[in-house]
Write an enzyme that holds these catalytic residues in place. Structure first.
Site, PDB file in Angstrom:
ATOM      1  CD  GLU A 111      -2.273  -1.209   2.970  1.00  0.00           C
ATOM      2  OE1 GLU A 111      -2.379  -0.127   3.576  1.00  0.00           O
ATOM      3  OE2 GLU A 111      -2.688  -2.286   3.417  1.00  0.00           O
ATOM      4  CE  LYS A 113       4.755   5.212   7.149  1.00  0.00           C
ATOM      5  NZ  LYS A 113       4.755   6.622   7.505  1.00  0.00           N
ATOM      6  CG  ASP A 115       3.512  12.786   4.923  1.00  0.00           C
ATOM      7  OD1 ASP A 115       4.345  13.583   4.462  1.00  0.00           O
ATOM      8  OD2 ASP A 115       3.402  12.525   6.123  1.00  0.00           O
ATOM      9  CE1 TYR A 225      -3.629   4.672   7.161  1.00  0.00           C
ATOM     10  CE2 TYR A 225      -3.584   2.981   8.857  1.00  0.00           C
ATOM     11  CZ  TYR A 225      -3.396   4.288   8.472  1.00  0.00           C
ATOM     12  OH  TYR A 225      -2.974   5.213   9.382  1.00  0.00           O
ATOM     13  CE  LYS A 313      10.088   7.177   6.235  1.00  0.00           C
ATOM     14  NZ  LYS A 313       8.921   7.740   6.934  1.00  0.00           N
ATOM     15  CB  CYS A 407      31.495  28.458  25.728  1.00  0.00           C
ATOM     16  SG  CYS A 407      29.722  28.350  25.952  1.00  0.00           S
ATOM     17  CB  CYS A 410      29.757  30.787  29.669  1.00  0.00           C
ATOM     18  SG  CYS A 410      30.838  29.367  29.377  1.00  0.00           S
ATOM     19  CB  CYS A 425      30.847  24.697  27.118  1.00  0.00           C
ATOM     20  SG  CYS A 425      30.962  25.833  28.510  1.00  0.00           S
ATOM     21  CB  CYS A 430      28.126  27.080  30.570  1.00  0.00           C
ATOM     22  SG  CYS A 430      27.501  27.614  28.973  1.00  0.00           S
TER      23      CYS A 430
END
Ligand code: IVH
Length: 673
Positions: A111, A113, A115, A225, A313, A407, A410, A425, A430
């Site tokens: 079948e 699929k 969306d 389905y 997929k 970072c 910080c 970091c 931070c």
């Protein structure tokens, strides 16, 4: 400063972020339940403090604020999801997995699929009585009124061709045709409303209208389905069920096909993918289901998906665009992620303007530079990624990129821990990390400050009352009591809990610091080894790495942590704040066990493995599983295997279970090994 205003803004930010991730990036970051909770909290706060209402609050968005009023329904049978096969090879794997059991060629129903959104329709004696969203699979929202507006959903089953079951639940996908989606968006824009990102979002938006007259004006459709609960009706194959559906008045997809060979299956997968763009609705793959219901039952289900079905997929959608800039972001654990800012581009109906670059290695491997033209891929729910650089479009002005040494939040030094792909970091204070750090610091197994819950921590950090874990130990009752919703008595309780936490052990203290890869157990190992904090902090990498149970990664993590000036200051301030670390009791422990490593091999008769391990650990030793030159004793039970041999080779002391038993029960036995 008004904490409620701050809270409202914080909630709006979170909700807007969630909306953005869901509607724009197609990449949900929080659950529906969590979203509902935030929205409810915001609505309540805005009602109580109307002075903070604004026209741009998410509560003012049509429909969205009414979401919470749908009631919850528990599905009689959970709505499962599907495992994914990413390519033909994975589909073939699935086929051989399921074929194995019955040993012959199985039939599959193939079948498209769809969306859209999974819904469940419930019919009692042929009458549509209720309908719900999938939700989390266990419970969904009651959207009966909205589903009734969808013309392809029968309100009453047809009975002229097939008998009507007493109970019939049918599952299907509600979706919007691409043409209808385009038309709706034109209309939305004409009315000054925002356009939907894609047909699925517009179908979702339409189904979630509290006012079903709005839903009625949207062209929604359904393909059915799958069955839910059925009474008074059964079927032998999935195709038989599907073929019955139209007899009752349900819509099924015209591209469904019964496949009798694996070749047919793969052909189907290919041909649907080729047709993909010519079909008037969005599909994101195909679904293969074992046809025989008996065989389905034999295969059974895993936790959330059936073993008898798979979603094949389609290849992710790709587009070409340009990297305008690269920046870093800091996660809650301090992980630094480089993010590419793109010239916005539409991929699969969604506008993409950022892509994750993961880490420096990834940037180097793909040779990604600022100014490059790149192929961007957006696959379903994942964050957009750079597939490759179009080096042929370079003009020489592109700039290579290196993650900066500071970072972005910080400004403290960032490092790349041994064995990790990401930079980090190291500053435990931070701002990007502080809330999580404090939550960990006060948690039960750490300093165990009862009463410092997540909400209060949030409140204290947001109001600027604390910026570091050490600040906890300088808190005054008055400043706590000044927080909104904080009574005098509860402030006192928090202060008492903080006081009670001051007496702690070295193991807990180390664990509480949240050094990467240093958990509770490692805290104990370090306590046993160093006995006090100063010695631990002074230990160099080699010293750390020499400890049994500590490898290069942990040794590096400990060094990195204490090499960060901010962290040392925090530790000192914690001590100034009255945190007292009890002297390790290792000194009075049984020297035959303390800091010794035991290995158990073969079958034990007097203890279980776990009991033996526990005894050793209680006595300050350690039970390990592989023999090395750091091992002190190998205890051999019956039918001991290769470990005894290896111990001999290494010259490790070998004792029998009886001798171990003696050692445990007789304090003089084996005194000086
Ligand atoms: S069957 C037991 N068939 O895909 C199997 N699902 O990833 C349950 N979907 O939640 C689903 N088209 O929303 C099935 N032909 C189809 C489908 C389909 C779309 C969706 C459905 C489900 C999701 C699972």
């Amino acid at each position: 400063m008004d904490l409620f205003k701050q809270k409202i803004e914080e909630l709006r930010r979170k909700i807007n972020e969630a909306n953005y991730n869901y509607y724009i990036l197609d990449n949900p970051t929080i659950s529906d339940a969590e979203y509902d909770r935030l929205m409810r909290e915001l609505q309540q706060l805005e009602e109580s403090y109307p002075q903070y209402k604004t026209a741009d609050s998410p509560t003012q968005r049509v429909g969205a604020s009414q979401l919470t009023k749908f009631s919850t329904v528990t599905h009689r049978i959970p709505l499962l999801s599907l495992d994914n096969a990413m390519d033909e090879a994975e589909v073939l794997e699935f086929v051989s997995r399921v074929q194995k059991a019955p040993g012959k060629q199985l039939e599959f129903v193939a079948e498209p699929k769809i969306d859209g959104l999974a819904v469940e329709l419930v019919y009692e004696n042929g009458i549509f009585v209720s309908g719900s969203t999938r939700g989390d699979g266990i419970t969904g929202e009651d959207i009966t009124q909205n589903l009734k507006t969808i013309r392809s959903i029968p309100l009453q089953l047809r009975s002229n061709q097939h008998p009507i079951p007493s109970l019939l639940e049918v599952r299907g996908e509600v979706y919007m045709d691409r043409n209808d989606f385009e038309r709706l968006n034109e209309q939305q824009l004409a009315e000054g409303k925002p356009a939907f990102a894609n047909p699925r979002n517009s179908a979702a938006g339409s189904l979630r209208q509290l006012d079903s007259r709005i839903t009625a004006n949207r062209s929604l459709s359904i393909f059915c389905y799958a069955p839910g609960s059925c009474e008074g009706f059964s079927f032998k194959t999935h195709i038989e069920f599907l073929q019955t559906l139209p007899l009752w008045g349900f819509r099924i997809n015209p591209l469904i096909k019964l496949c009798k060979t694996t070749d047919e299956l793969i052909d189907y997968y290919r041909s649907i993918e080729t047709k993909r763009d010519t079909i008037s609705y969005d599909i994101d793959g195909v679904v293969f289901k074992v046809n025989s219901i008996t065989q389905q039952e034999e295969l059974g289900i895993k936790s959330r998906s059936p073993r008898w079905a798979i979603a094949g997929k389609f290849k992710a959608k790709q587009e070409i665009t340009r990297i305008l800039d690269i920046e870093t972001s800091v996660g809650r654990t301090g992980a630094i992620t480089p993010v590419a800012h793109l010239q916005p581009v539409r991929i699969g109906g969604v506008t993409v303007s950022n892509a994750t670059l993961h880490n420096q290695d990834e940037i180097d491997r793909k040779d990604i530079r600022v100014g490059d033209w790149v192929v961007i891929q957006r696959a379903g729910d994942v964050i957009p990624q750079v597939v490759k650089v179009m080096t042929e479009r370079r003009n020489g002005a592109e700039k290579p990129y290196r993650i900066p040494a500071e970072c972005p939040v910080c400004r403290s030094h960032i490092t790349r821990p041994e064995g990790e792909a990401k930079h980090r970091c190291q500053n435990m204070n931070c701002p990007a990390q502080i809330k999580g750090r404090i939550q960990h610091f006060v948690s039960k197994r750490a300093l165990n400050i009862d009463g410092l819950g997540d909400r209060l921590i949030e409140q204290m950090v947001d109001s600027g009352l604390i910026n570091s874990v050490a600040d906890i130990y300088f808190l005054k009752k008055e400043s706590l009591a000044a927080l909104e919703r904080m009574a005098d008595k509860s402030a006192q309780n928090v202060i008492n809990a903080i006081d009670a936490s001051r007496e702690t052990t070295l193991a807990r203290f180390i664990y509480a610091l949240g050094i990467r890869n240093v958990g509770e157990h490692m805290g104990k190992v370090l306590e046993r080894e160093f006995k006090d904090l100063e010695t631990l902090i002074a230990a160099d990498y080699e010293r750390l790495e020499a400890i049994e149970g500590i490898g290069p990664i942990v040794a590096r993590a400990i060094r990195d942590f204490f090499d960060e000036e901010n962290n040392l200051q925090t530790v000192n301030r914690l001590l100034e704040g009255g945190v007292g670390i009890a002297k390790s009791k290792t000194g009075i422990q049984d020297e035959r066990f303390a800091r010794k490593t035991f290995i158990f091999t073969g079958t034990l008769t007097k203890f279980t493995r776990d009991e033996a391990k526990e005894i050793v650990e209680k006595k300050g030793g350690k039970a390990s599983s592989s023999v090395s030159n750091k091992t002190d004793y190998v205890v051999v039970g019956e039918n001991a295997g290769s470990k005894a041999g290896k111990a001999k080779e290494l010259g490790v002391k070998i004792i029998s279970e009886e001798e171990f038993f003696e050692m445990v029960n007789n304090p003089f036995f084996n005194k000086q090994p």
